[in-house]
Scaffold this active site. Structure first.
Site, PDB file in Angstrom:
ATOM      1  N   ILE A  28       8.075  -3.239   9.448  1.00 12.71           N
ATOM      2  CA  ILE A  28       8.090  -2.285   9.369  1.00 12.71           C
ATOM      3  C   ILE A  28       8.453  -1.186  11.343  1.00 12.71           C
ATOM      4  CG2 ILE A  28       6.687   0.077   9.276  1.00 12.71           C
ATOM      5  CD1 ILE A  28       4.823  -1.084   7.503  1.00 12.71           C
ATOM      6  N   TYR A 184      -9.999  -8.494   5.979  1.00 12.38           N
ATOM      7  CA  TYR A 184      -9.068  -7.251   6.215  1.00 12.38           C
ATOM      8  C   TYR A 184      -9.474  -6.159   5.864  1.00 12.38           C
ATOM      9  CZ  TYR A 184      -3.811  -5.478   6.034  1.00 12.38           C
ATOM     10  OH  TYR A 184      -2.909  -4.633   6.041  1.00 12.38           O
ATOM     11  N   TYR A 330      -4.370 -20.180  -2.201  1.00 13.40           N
ATOM     12  CA  TYR A 330      -4.736 -19.649  -0.990  1.00 13.40           C
ATOM     13  C   TYR A 330      -5.901 -20.081  -0.469  1.00 13.40           C
ATOM     14  CZ  TYR A 330      -1.920 -15.519  -2.154  1.00 13.40           C
ATOM     15  OH  TYR A 330      -1.054 -14.349  -2.108  1.00 13.40           O
TER      16      TYR A 330
HETATM   17  N1  LIG Z   1       4.416  -3.579   4.455  1.00 10.68           N
HETATM   18  C1  LIG Z   1       3.626  -3.206   3.737  1.00 10.68           C
HETATM   19  O1  LIG Z   1       3.816  -3.187   2.917  1.00 10.68           O
HETATM   20  C2  LIG Z   1       2.066  -2.622   4.757  1.00 10.68           C
HETATM   21  C3  LIG Z   1       1.165  -2.981   3.966  1.00 10.68           C
HETATM   22  C4  LIG Z   1       0.069  -2.250   4.131  1.00 10.68           C
HETATM   23  C5  LIG Z   1      -0.396  -2.359   5.493  1.00 10.68           C
HETATM   24  N2  LIG Z   1       0.605  -2.525   6.600  1.00 10.68           N
HETATM   25  C6  LIG Z   1       0.232  -2.169   7.608  1.00 10.68           C
HETATM   26  O2  LIG Z   1       1.490  -2.027   8.442  1.00 10.68           O
HETATM   27  C7  LIG Z   1       0.856  -2.493   9.607  1.00 10.68           C
HETATM   28  C8  LIG Z   1       2.333  -3.067  10.023  1.00 10.68           C
HETATM   29  O3  LIG Z   1       2.914  -3.979   9.331  1.00 10.68           O
HETATM   30  P1  LIG Z   1       4.181  -4.787   8.409  1.00 10.68           P
HETATM   31  O4  LIG Z   1       4.298  -5.233   7.618  1.00 10.68           O
HETATM   32  O5  LIG Z   1       5.224  -4.408   9.326  1.00 10.68           O
HETATM   33  O6  LIG Z   1       3.782  -5.985   9.831  1.00 10.68           O
HETATM   34  P2  LIG Z   1       4.757  -7.289  10.615  1.00 10.68           P
HETATM   35  O7  LIG Z   1       3.596  -8.431  11.105  1.00 10.68           O
HETATM   36  O8  LIG Z   1       5.899  -7.487  10.287  1.00 10.68           O
HETATM   37  O9  LIG Z   1       4.094  -6.753  11.686  1.00 10.68           O
HETATM   38  C9  LIG Z   1       2.933  -6.059  12.700  1.00 10.68           C
HETATM   39  C10 LIG Z   1       3.481  -6.790  13.928  1.00 10.68           C
HETATM   40  O10 LIG Z   1       2.637  -6.381  15.043  1.00 10.68           O
HETATM   41  C11 LIG Z   1       2.808  -7.465  15.980  1.00 10.68           C
HETATM   42  N3  LIG Z   1       1.360  -7.866  16.752  1.00 10.68           N
HETATM   43  C12 LIG Z   1       0.377  -8.012  15.909  1.00 10.68           C
HETATM   44  N4  LIG Z   1      -0.276  -8.653  16.942  1.00 10.68           N
HETATM   45  C13 LIG Z   1       0.211  -8.134  18.277  1.00 10.68           C
HETATM   46  C14 LIG Z   1      -0.795  -8.302  19.419  1.00 10.68           C
HETATM   47  N5  LIG Z   1      -1.782  -8.355  19.725  1.00 10.68           N
HETATM   48  N6  LIG Z   1      -0.063  -7.702  20.635  1.00 10.68           N
HETATM   49  C15 LIG Z   1       1.732  -7.150  20.140  1.00 10.68           C
HETATM   50  N7  LIG Z   1       2.121  -7.481  18.710  1.00 10.68           N
HETATM   51  C16 LIG Z   1       1.132  -7.728  17.739  1.00 10.68           C
HETATM   52  C17 LIG Z   1       3.444  -8.495  15.622  1.00 10.68           C
HETATM   53  O11 LIG Z   1       3.778  -9.580  16.514  1.00 10.68           O
HETATM   54  C18 LIG Z   1       3.984  -7.827  14.496  1.00 10.68           C
HETATM   55  O12 LIG Z   1       5.592  -8.477  14.810  1.00 10.68           O
HETATM   56  C19 LIG Z   1       0.258  -3.421   9.965  1.00 10.68           C
HETATM   57  O13 LIG Z   1      -0.972  -2.559  10.113  1.00 10.68           O
HETATM   58  C20 LIG Z   1      -0.169  -3.286   8.258  1.00 10.68           C
HETATM   59  O14 LIG Z   1      -1.193  -3.767   8.595  1.00 10.68           O
HETATM   60  C21 LIG Z   1       1.516  -2.848   5.835  1.00 10.68           C
HETATM   61  O1  LIG Z   2       3.831 -16.511  -4.275  1.00 12.93           O
HETATM   62  C1  LIG Z   2       3.470 -15.428  -4.642  1.00 12.93           C
HETATM   63  C2  LIG Z   2       1.976 -15.130  -3.494  1.00 12.93           C
HETATM   64  C3  LIG Z   2       2.041 -13.402  -4.415  1.00 12.93           C
HETATM   65  N1  LIG Z   2       1.130 -13.531  -5.357  1.00 12.93           N
HETATM   66  C4  LIG Z   2       0.426 -12.148  -5.355  1.00 12.93           C
HETATM   67  O2  LIG Z   2       1.603 -11.128  -5.525  1.00 12.93           O
HETATM   68  C5  LIG Z   2       0.395 -10.516  -5.439  1.00 12.93           C
HETATM   69  C6  LIG Z   2       0.403  -8.898  -3.955  1.00 12.93           C
HETATM   70  O3  LIG Z   2       0.685 -10.443  -3.368  1.00 12.93           O
HETATM   71  P1  LIG Z   2       1.139 -10.137  -1.107  1.00 12.93           P
HETATM   72  O4  LIG Z   2       1.100 -10.872   0.022  1.00 12.93           O
HETATM   73  O5  LIG Z   2       2.298  -8.523  -1.288  1.00 12.93           O
HETATM   74  O6  LIG Z   2      -0.309  -8.893  -1.146  1.00 12.93           O
HETATM   75  P2  LIG Z   2      -1.156  -8.236  -1.764  1.00 12.93           P
HETATM   76  O7  LIG Z   2      -0.413  -7.243  -2.372  1.00 12.93           O
HETATM   77  O8  LIG Z   2      -2.237  -8.635  -2.843  1.00 12.93           O
HETATM   78  O9  LIG Z   2      -1.806  -7.780  -0.102  1.00 12.93           O
HETATM   79  C7  LIG Z   2      -0.823  -7.442   0.800  1.00 12.93           C
HETATM   80  O10 LIG Z   2      -1.306  -5.540   0.648  1.00 12.93           O
HETATM   81  C8  LIG Z   2      -1.309  -3.850   1.231  1.00 12.93           C
HETATM   82  C9  LIG Z   2      -1.268  -4.964   3.016  1.00 12.93           C
HETATM   83  O11 LIG Z   2      -2.440  -4.434   3.407  1.00 12.93           O
HETATM   84  C10 LIG Z   2      -0.810  -6.407   3.301  1.00 12.93           C
HETATM   85  O12 LIG Z   2       0.558  -6.107   3.563  1.00 12.93           O
HETATM   86  C11 LIG Z   2      -1.779  -7.289   2.127  1.00 12.93           C
HETATM   87  O13 LIG Z   2      -3.060  -7.364   2.074  1.00 12.93           O
HETATM   88  C12 LIG Z   2      -1.105 -10.642  -5.179  1.00 12.93           C
HETATM   89  O14 LIG Z   2      -1.526 -10.791  -6.244  1.00 12.93           O
HETATM   90  C13 LIG Z   2      -0.764 -12.364  -4.734  1.00 12.93           C
HETATM   91  O15 LIG Z   2      -2.063 -13.353  -5.460  1.00 12.93           O
HETATM   92  C14 LIG Z   2       1.679 -15.079  -6.201  1.00 12.93           C
HETATM   93  O16 LIG Z   2       1.472 -14.742  -7.013  1.00 12.93           O
HETATM   94  N2  LIG Z   2       2.122 -15.602  -5.980  1.00 12.93           N
END
Ligand SMILES: NC(=O)c1ccc[n+]([C@@H]2O[C@H](COP(=O)([O-])OP(=O)(O)OC[C@H]3O[C@@H](n4cnc5c(N)ncnc54)[C@H](O)[C@@H]3O)[C@@H](O)[C@H]2O)c1
Ligand SMILES: O=c1ccn([C@@H]2O[C@H](COP(=O)(O)OP(=O)(O)O[C@H]3OC[C@@H](O)[C@H](O)[C@H]3O)[C@@H](O)[C@H]2O)c(=O)[nH]1
Length: 389
Positions: A28, A184, A330
């Site tokens: 993100i 989480y 998992y």
């Molecule tokens: N992508 C999604 O759909 C999704 C869904 C729900 C929540 N979120 C939330 O959005 C945020 C960003 O998600 P993302 O998908 O970009 O994940 P991501 O893992 O790509 O990005 C997280 C970044 O945080 C950095 N980081 C982690 N711990 C750190 C630390 N101690 N010090 C410095 N940097 C650190 C990691 O190196 C990474 O680059 C997270 O808080 C995640 O929980 C994302």
């Molecule tokens: O190879 C795979 C991977 C995942 N899955 C399933 O696909 C679904 C989505 O899995 P994801 O790995 O994208 O993760 P989830 O949607 O469960 O959780 C995510 O939701 C929002 C954020 O907070 C995090 O990025 C993550 O927790 C789950 O039901 C998982 O069991 C498969 O069936 N096969």
């Protein structure tokens, strides 16, 4: 084009901001930095332990925005520079977290520390220094739907009251403690409550974002190519990896869980509105998702197979999916959210935002990127005899 004549939703000019972005090197963060650099005059102090996903924004020095982005390689767990950087900024955006489900039940301590303990100083420094905070939470704070506990044949399961997730109404429903999957969600819930309390008791200006499965280019990693061979990323990267390697896609527990997926570029528009409209975004918790893009994981696998075949020109496998149990995939302590449909009332009312991109279209652009970025590297990795480096 960077322009200083930007106006907010109420027609007021937006002054250039300095943004302290923690976790800027992630999925993100990289998209946020890209858009801030190309479309605004704002400055970014980008904090992360990695910068591979934003390298293209940092080098070479001749880039038009090079004086507006500074990378600080910082682990926020233990770095005394954090408070100084927050003080230098007008706004802090905290994205840093462990956020891949494969970690929640296998590394629950790291997960809880990362999502709660490590975020504490960020909240404290923002509150003490009167700095605005946009904190990234998750749709997982809702856990399971109320409908999941109704009998399978209950007609109430079709009633949105029992499954649509509303920021100010829906309860947070997690499984038992031995289901460590919820480590989480529980840590994220507690940090949300703490931020909310800082707002109520100490006047912290905050916005909480609950992303609903944002997906697109640069999400996670492809195991064995730009991440560990044994690593398990989120579903987009898992399925992309299977498609690139021409392996069947693994459906966990039958692939019956439902998700709504949103294109990262649509979601970033919503974050932009929050950044630039503090009067409308402060004190709010926002769902950010696309309620129109709901599928079961099985349907996602089928659609990704079809789209990948189109963009790569390769025929789909005869047996495109295979079932695996969650315990095999998992390990012990996994559990799942059954269904995630975001209610959009609050974000619509406050920011007038709506998602645009259909699931098919977002998969087409994302899988085109995955194919261009990884297909050659995968071919080479497969051709290399095992044990050679
Ligand atoms: N992508 C999604 O759909 C999704 C869904 C729900 C929540 N979120 C939330 O959005 C945020 C960003 O998600 P993302 O998908 O970009 O994940 P991501 O893992 O790509 O990005 C997280 C970044 O945080 C950095 N980081 C982690 N711990 C750190 C630390 N101690 N010090 C410095 N940097 C650190 C990691 O190196 C990474 O680059 C997270 O808080 C995640 O929980 C994302
Ligand atoms: O190879 C795979 C991977 C995942 N899955 C399933 O696909 C679904 C989505 O899995 P994801 O790995 O994208 O993760 P989830 O949607 O469960 O959780 C995510 O939701 C929002 C954020 O907070 C995090 O990025 C993550 O927790 C789950 O039901 C998982 O069991 C498969 O069936 N096969």
């Amino acid at each position: 084009m960077a322009s200083s004549a930007r106006v907010d939703l109420d027609g007021n000019p937006i002054k250039p901001l300095t943004i302290c972005m923690i976790g800027a090197g992630g999925f993100i963060g990289s998209h946020l930095c890209e858009k801030i650099m190309s479309e605004t005059p704002h400055k970014v102090l980008a904090l992360d332990v990695y910068n591979d996903k934003i390298k293209h924004l940092l080098e070479p020095d001749s880039l038009p925005w090079s004086d507006r982005i500074q990378f600080h390689r910082i682990n926020i767990k233990h770095d005394s520079r954090l408070e100084g950087l927050i003080k230098m900024a007008d706004l802090t955006i905290n994205l840093a977290a462990i956020c891949t489900p494969a970690d929640y039940n296998t590394r629950p301590l790291d997960t809880i520390y990362s999502n709660f303990i490590d975020a504490l100083p960020v909240v404290k420094y923002c509150s003490e220094n009167n700095k605005r905070l946009i904190h990234f939470s998750t749709c997982e704070v809702y856990g399971k739907t109320i409908g999941a506990f109704l009998p399978k044949d209950s007609p109430l399961r079709q009633d949105p009251e029992y499954y649509v997730l509303k920021e100010d109404v829906s309860p947070c429903i997690f499984g038992p403690i031995e289901k460590q999957r919820w480590s989480y969600a529980c840590a994220k819930q507690l940090i949300e409550r703490l931020i909310y309390a800082e707002g109520a008791e100490n006047g912290l200006e905050f916005t909480i974002v609950r992303p609903f499965n944002w997906i697109g280019p640069r999400m996670d990693f492809i195991p064995g190519i730009d991440g560990p061979s044994e690593g398990v990323p989120r579903v987009l990267a898992c399925f992309s990896n299977n498609l690139l390697r021409r392996e069947p896609l693994k459906l966990v527990d039958g692939g019956e869980s439902q998700r709504t997926f949103i294109y990262i570029k649509d979601a970033i528009e919503a974050v932009f509105l929050m950044i630039e409209n503090p009067a409308r975004a402060n004190g709010q918790i926002f769902n950010v998702g696309n309620p129109n893009n709901e599928v079961t994981v099985r349907q996602l696998a089928e659609m990704m197979t079809e789209v990948y075949s189109k963009v790569s020109g390769e025929p789909p496998l005869e047996v495109p999916t295979v079932d695996v149990t969650s315990k095999e995939f998992y390990g012990v302590g996994y559990d799942d959210s059954d269904k995630r449909i975001p209610d959009m009332t609050i974000i619509n009312r406050q920011l007038g935002w709506n998602p645009k991109t259909s699931l098919w279209d977002l998969l087409e652009s994302t899988l085109t990127y995955q194919h261009r970025t990884y297909a050659e590297a995968i071919k080479k990795a497969i051709a290399k005899p095992a044990g050679t480096s």
